[in-house]
Design an enzyme around this catalytic site. Structure first.
Site, PDB file in Angstrom:
ATOM      1  CE  LYS A  79      -3.770  -2.485   2.135  1.00  0.00           C
ATOM      2  NZ  LYS A  79      -4.463  -2.925   3.363  1.00  0.00           N
ATOM      3  CD  GLN A 125      -3.208  -4.301   6.471  1.00  0.00           C
ATOM      4  OE1 GLN A 125      -3.208  -3.303   5.757  1.00  0.00           O
ATOM      5  NE2 GLN A 125      -3.706  -5.455   6.044  1.00  0.00           N
ATOM      6  CG  ASP A 151      -9.548  -0.188   4.584  1.00  0.00           C
ATOM      7  OD1 ASP A 151      -9.378  -0.264   3.352  1.00  0.00           O
ATOM      8  OD2 ASP A 151      -8.873  -0.843   5.404  1.00  0.00           O
TER       9      ASP A 151
END
Ligand code: NAD
Length: 303
Positions: A53, A97, A120
């Site tokens: 990422k 994460q 997200d």
């Protein structure tokens, strides 16, 4: 033989688009977009995902701020860090994460993220926005699947879609997005009886069960569009391959059985995975445009 839904290629096209959008902002004297990535503990797979990422951010010109916390961090430690990032002007997106180390609750940490910095798209407010069809950052994996389908002219209107898996990360938002695109959607899960007869009805089958190679030819209607979200590293010996010392990536779909039947199929790797990362960038750049008062030009990339 099925046509490949090439996520790697589409992700590269999206990245070029983002690069241009960022250049336009910079040319107006605006600061670059920023993404903070929080990793807790030392899960090796998470380390690889975070590094991918961060590399993707660098390719398009997003500044990434990595924060690596100990697995022993308490919930209040992590929430304090999230609040700090919420108030940092240079940070447009915050990503936590997953999975988290044992003892930390996903829902309370995700709720601490400012919904307008939720890279997200997993904050309850953003899942609510998705449910109501309001704009907002979308869950990256299902948004990536929608982009792959749209860019390959897969028409969803009136089609029967079956989603295997009901997680908040993938299955549930996937079903909502397919429904918003006017498909008729059924969700299957671990307690579903006679999965085969259900999936065989699907014009579009999205599999996110986390079970290696569970979907075979018997599960698929000829001509169906098959999207394989699963990703697993398994030993070559379990695939009956000659060089048994190596490992291989595979999905939830037994690709060699299903590809001859399907009209479209996503490869693993190179299908949904690259699109997930790209949608994280799209969410971040879109929030940056809003935070910096630029006109939002990425709506067409988000379902
Ligand atoms: P999860 O474990 O949270 O959820 C799995 C879901 O599948 C559950 O709802 C469960 O009820 C259902 N399920 C499990 N076994 C089943 C069975 N035999 N029949 C029917 N349903 C079954 O997993 P998740 O986070 O949703 O992820 C699913 C898979 O997708 C995993 O392999 C994960 O690694 C992968 N994933 C890939 C990406 C990517 O970018 N490619 C992103 C996220 C997740």
């Amino acid at each position: 033989m099925a046509q490949r839904l090439d996520g790697k290629k589409l992700a590269a096209e999206f990245e070029n688009h983002l690069l241009r959008e960022i250049e336009i902002g910079l040319s107006k004297g605006i600061r670059p977009p920023g993404l903070a990535v929080i990793r807790i503990g030392d899960d090796p797979a998470s380390e690889v995902y975070v590094s991918n990422k961060e590399k993707a951010c660098a390719r398009v010109g997003i500044a990434s701020y990595g924060l690596h916390l100990s697995a022993k961090s308490s919930e209040s430690d992590v929430i304090a860090k999230i609040y700090e990032l919420n108030s940092k002007e240079l940070v447009d997106g915050i990503l936590l994460q997953l999975p988290l180390p044992r003892g930390l609750k996903e829902s309370s940490l995700l709720s601490a993220i400012d919904p307008n910095k939720d890279a997200d798209g997993l904050h309850s407010q953003n899942l609510g926005r998705l449910l109501k069809g309001e704009p907002g950052p979308r869950s990256c994996t299902p948004a990536g699947v929608m982009a792959l389908l749209a860019n390959n002219q897969v028409d969803l209107e009136g089609k029967r879609a079956v989603v295997v898996g009901r997680s908040i990360l993938v299955g549930q938002p996937m079903a909502l997005m397919l429904q918003a695109a006017n498909a008729t959607v059924t969700i299957a899960h671990s307690r579903t009886k006679d999965l085969e007869s259900l999936t065989r009805l699907a014009d579009v089958l999205v599999v996110a069960a986390g079970c290696p190679r569970m979907i075979g030819a018997n599960h698929v209607k000829p001509g169906a569009v098959v999207v394989d979200v699963g990703i697993h590293r398994i030993s070559s010996s379990s695939l009956g391959m000659e060089n048994q010392s190596r490992s291989h990536l595979c999905g939830d779909v037994c690709a060699e059985e299903v590809a001859p039947l399907a009209s479209f199929i996503t490869p693993v790797p190179g299908g949904v995975g690259p699109m997930t990362v790209t949608m994280l960038l799209v969410n971040t750049v879109s929030m940056w445009q809003q935070h910096c008062g630029l006109s939002c030009t990425l709506e067409d990339l988000l379902p």
